[in-house]
Write a protein that holds these residues in place. Structure first.
Motif, short mmCIF file in Angstrom:
data_model
loop_
_atom_site.label_atom_id
_atom_site.label_comp_id
_atom_site.label_asym_id
_atom_site.label_seq_id
_atom_site.Cartn_x
_atom_site.Cartn_y
_atom_site.Cartn_z
N ARG A 168 -15.34 -6.55 -4.76
CA ARG A 168 -15.69 -5.76 -5.81
C ARG A 168 -15.29 -6.18 -7.24
O ARG A 168 -15.69 -6.08 -8.41
CB ARG A 168 -15.93 -4.51 -5.61
CG ARG A 168 -17.01 -4.00 -4.63
CD ARG A 168 -17.04 -2.47 -4.58
NE ARG A 168 -17.90 -2.35 -3.39
CZ ARG A 168 -18.39 -1.07 -3.01
NH1 ARG A 168 -17.73 0.09 -3.46
NH2 ARG A 168 -19.07 -0.54 -1.86
N ARG A 169 -13.81 -6.33 -7.16
CA ARG A 169 -13.22 -6.70 -8.30
C ARG A 169 -12.30 -7.91 -8.10
O ARG A 169 -11.72 -8.25 -7.32
CB ARG A 169 -12.15 -5.45 -8.58
CG ARG A 169 -12.66 -4.21 -9.01
CD ARG A 169 -11.84 -3.06 -9.08
NE ARG A 169 -10.86 -3.42 -10.11
CZ ARG A 169 -9.98 -2.83 -10.44
NH1 ARG A 169 -9.61 -1.53 -9.82
NH2 ARG A 169 -8.99 -2.81 -11.66
N ALA A 181 0.69 -1.26 0.10
CA ALA A 181 0.22 -0.06 0.04
C ALA A 181 0.88 1.49 -0.01
O ALA A 181 2.02 1.19 0.48
CB ALA A 181 -0.84 -0.04 1.30
N TRP A 182 0.58 2.28 -0.57
CA TRP A 182 1.14 3.42 -0.74
C TRP A 182 0.26 4.76 -1.13
O TRP A 182 -0.90 4.60 -1.03
CB TRP A 182 2.09 3.32 -1.58
CG TRP A 182 1.38 3.59 -3.33
CD1 TRP A 182 1.15 4.26 -4.04
CD2 TRP A 182 1.08 2.13 -3.77
NE1 TRP A 182 0.65 3.92 -5.24
CE2 TRP A 182 0.42 2.52 -5.07
CE3 TRP A 182 0.84 0.91 -3.69
CZ2 TRP A 182 -0.14 1.55 -6.29
CZ3 TRP A 182 0.39 0.13 -4.56
CH2 TRP A 182 -0.10 0.39 -5.68
N GLY A 198 -2.82 -9.23 -7.24
CA GLY A 198 -2.06 -8.27 -7.95
C GLY A 198 -2.95 -7.01 -8.64
O GLY A 198 -2.31 -6.07 -9.31
N ARG A 199 -4.18 -7.03 -8.10
CA ARG A 199 -5.11 -5.98 -8.89
C ARG A 199 -5.00 -4.66 -7.70
O ARG A 199 -4.82 -4.79 -6.60
CB ARG A 199 -6.40 -6.49 -8.65
CG ARG A 199 -6.79 -7.59 -9.49
CD ARG A 199 -8.11 -8.10 -9.24
NE ARG A 199 -8.45 -8.53 -8.09
CZ ARG A 199 -9.47 -9.54 -7.70
NH1 ARG A 199 -10.32 -9.49 -8.72
NH2 ARG A 199 -9.71 -9.82 -6.54
N ARG A 200 -4.94 -3.30 -8.56
CA ARG A 200 -4.88 -2.42 -7.66
C ARG A 200 -6.09 -1.88 -7.31
O ARG A 200 -7.17 -1.70 -7.90
CB ARG A 200 -4.12 -1.19 -8.56
CG ARG A 200 -3.73 -0.05 -7.71
CD ARG A 200 -2.96 0.91 -8.72
NE ARG A 200 -4.07 1.62 -9.76
CZ ARG A 200 -3.57 2.57 -10.50
NH1 ARG A 200 -2.11 3.15 -10.62
NH2 ARG A 200 -4.24 3.07 -11.34
N HIS A 201 -6.28 -1.36 -5.85
CA HIS A 201 -7.46 -0.72 -5.37
C HIS A 201 -7.02 0.87 -4.98
O HIS A 201 -5.91 0.83 -4.22
CB HIS A 201 -7.89 -1.44 -4.20
CG HIS A 201 -8.44 -2.89 -4.75
ND1 HIS A 201 -9.39 -3.44 -5.52
CD2 HIS A 201 -7.51 -4.20 -4.83
CE1 HIS A 201 -9.49 -4.58 -5.73
NE2 HIS A 201 -8.43 -5.06 -5.39
N PHE A 261 -3.52 3.81 -2.27
CA PHE A 261 -3.49 2.82 -3.25
C PHE A 261 -3.01 1.47 -2.55
O PHE A 261 -2.26 1.58 -1.45
CB PHE A 261 -2.85 3.24 -4.52
CG PHE A 261 -3.29 4.38 -5.43
CD1 PHE A 261 -4.40 4.15 -6.30
CD2 PHE A 261 -2.86 5.63 -5.19
CE1 PHE A 261 -5.06 5.07 -6.84
CE2 PHE A 261 -3.36 6.80 -5.65
CZ PHE A 261 -4.49 6.49 -6.63
N ALA A 262 -3.60 0.25 -3.02
CA ALA A 262 -2.95 -0.99 -2.68
C ALA A 262 -2.96 -1.91 -3.72
O ALA A 262 -3.77 -1.89 -4.71
CB ALA A 262 -3.73 -1.37 -1.29
#
Length: 345
Positions: free
Chosen positions: A344-345, A313-314, A327-330, A321-322
């Protein structure tokens, strides 16, 4: 005199008749020998009659014998009659016996009648008491039932009235409660929106800030001049002191090391130019640099980094973002539910 003589003549006849009847009545109870002698006497007496001129001395002897026999028989009969008279029940004894029997019967009849009367009276009394008690009980029950019905009716009417009033109040309160719930939801939504907006505004105002940690604290220090010197010596960067709008220490840390330092630069370009050198080893010896995050963004970033479902996370340009396990970005906000966000994704 003639009448008296007639009476005197009739009286012996009546007495003879009574004596004959008594002899006839008691003859059956006489002994058998007496009855046989009487029968033989009657048979001896019944002989054919003869005229008075035919009497002879021989006949006179037989007649005297017959008289002797008759006297003996009469004596025996008299003895039998005496025995019979003695064995017969006396009139007084009969009266006493009859009186006792009648008295006993009378007592028994009286006792039976008395018992029957008592039983009948007892039965009638019990029946009367039973009917009376039953009637009184039924009357009391009816009276209590009527009282109960009246009270129940009054209570029911009062309850119905109170219930209608209460129902109206409940409906009114339910309507008010729904309105309050709607307002609460609106307030909650507005508070969340305000909180999110305030956090975003605060983060935007801190967009050009850098937070310095582990910067040694000195007495009467000039943080702006010292920052420019350290950057020039470590990374050969010429930082104009005028590009640093503000720099100061803030309360924080664990109380054992130096207090953190917050520096606000003129714009994000200057901030990026400074913070991109954070991995420099010479700078790490002096301090470490981090984006100046709000309290809620910093907390969200720590929680994401500590979640096993998150790889990393950053923070970038005011947003968090995380990356998940796939490997999906949220992108996360401070009020997001991490579990629902990841589904959800």
């Amino acid at each position: 005199m003639a009448e008296k003589s007639g009476v005197l003549k009739k009286t012996p006849e009546k007495e003879q008749t009574k004596t004959k009847k008594l002899v006839q009545l008691d003859l059956k109870s006489a002994p058998v020998s007496v009855r046989k002698s009487i029968v033989s006497e009657k048979a001896a007496v019944k002989k054919p009659r003869t005229s008075s001129g035919d009497h002879t001395p021989a006949h006179d002897g037989s007649t005297s014998d017959q008289h002797v026999n008759i006297s003996g028989d009469l004596h025996q009969i008299q003895q039998s009659l005496t025995e019979i008279r003695e064995s017969m029940v006396k009139k007084s004894d009969v009266k006493v016996l009859v009186s006792e029997i009648l008295l006993e019967l009378k007592n028994e009849i009286k006792s039976e009648i008395k018992q029957e009367i008592v039983d009948e009276m007892k039965k009638d009394f019990e029946e009367s008491i039973k009917n009376k008690v039953k009637k009184e009980f039924e009357d009391k029950i009816d009276e209590k039932c009527k009282e109960f019905e009246t009270q129940t009716k009054e209570i029911s009417e009062g309850f119905n009235l109170d219930f209608d009033t209460l129902r109206e109040k409940l409906n009114s309160q339910a309507s008010e409660l729904r309105s309050l719930n709607d307002k609460l939801k609106q307030c909650e939504s507005a508070a969340q929106s305000a909180m999110t907006l305030a956090n975003q505004n605060q983060q935007y105002s801190q967009k050009a800030n850098i937070k310095f940690l582990n910067w040694a604290e000195e007495k009467n220090e000039n943080l702006r001049s010292k920052l420019c010197t350290i950057l020039k010596e470590a990374v050969k960067m010429d930082l104009d002191p005028s590009d640093v709008l503000a720099i100061h220490r803030i309360p924080g840390g664990d109380g054992k090391g130096p207090r953190p330092v917050i520096a606000k630069f003129r714009n994000t370009e200057v901030k990026i130019a400074v913070i991109k050198n954070r991995s420099n080893d010479k700078l790490k010896k002096c301090f470490t640099m981090h984006d100046h995050l709000t309290y809620f963004n910093a907390k969200l970033l720590r929680n994401l980094n500590g979640d096993p479902r998150i790889q990393s996370a950053w923070y970038y340009n005011g947003k968090i973002f995380a990356l998940d396990e796939q490997g999906r970005r949220h992108r996360f906000d401070i009020l997001d539910n991490v579990s629902e966000k990841l589904k959800r994704r």
